[in-house]
Design an enzyme around this catalytic site. Structure first.
Site, PDB file in Angstrom:
ATOM      1  CB  CYS A  94      -0.922  -0.068   1.231  1.00 34.30           C
ATOM      2  SG  CYS A  94      -1.578   1.494   1.807  1.00 34.30           S
ATOM      3  CB  CYS A  97       0.503   1.806   4.146  1.00 34.58           C
ATOM      4  SG  CYS A  97      -1.228   1.352   4.063  1.00 34.58           S
TER       5      CYS A  97
END
Ligand code: ZN
Length: 144
Positions: A69, A72
């Site tokens: 991600c 993230c």
């Protein structure tokens, strides 16, 4: 004299009783002698998650994330900076939802990153989406 607080060791996950006024003294674990606060996010798996969430008197902020991600990974430095500044008031931890899929399912994590604050074993707040360090700290401090 204030009530002792339970601080869960980030290394061996044993509960330690620490007088509230000594939380900032960065003491060490009575069992394994590791520092009780390291100023960095703590990686939790299903077993250690339950020990920290279930026992800690310190509110635990969890970053549900995954290595694939992008947002993230982009938020990781901000989260690490927040850990340096928010400990020992809060414990900052990370759950890799790719490795800990049962935890992600248990909490119904639908998008990542998702930040959730746990206090006394219960989730008290949740925020989806990446935040910078200042917004993150402002949000967390507004909750207690
Ligand atoms: Zn320990």
């Amino acid at each position: 004299m204030s009530e002792p607080r339970i601080v869960v060791c980030p290394h061996c996950h044993s509960p330690n009783r620490v007088p509230a006024e000594r939380l900032a003294d960065s003491g060490s674990c009575g069992k394994c002698s590791s520092p009780l606060f390291r100023g960095e996010p703590l990686e939790l798996d299903a077993t250690s998650f339950d020990k920290h969430i279930g026992r800690s008197d310190i509110p635990v902020l969890v970053d549900f994330w995954a290595p694939w991600c992008g947002p993230c990974r982009a938020m990781a430095p901000a989260f690490a900076e927040a850990a340096r500044q928010l400990e020992p008031e809060f414990r900052l931890s990370k759950v890799n939802t790719e490795e800990e899929q049962q935890l992600a399912a248990r909490f119904g994590i639908r998008s990542i990153p998702t930040l959730a604050l746990f206090r006394n074993g219960r989730e008290v707040a949740r925020q989806a989406g990446a935040m910078d360090a200042a917004s993150l700290m402002r949000w967390v401090r507004s909750l207690v």
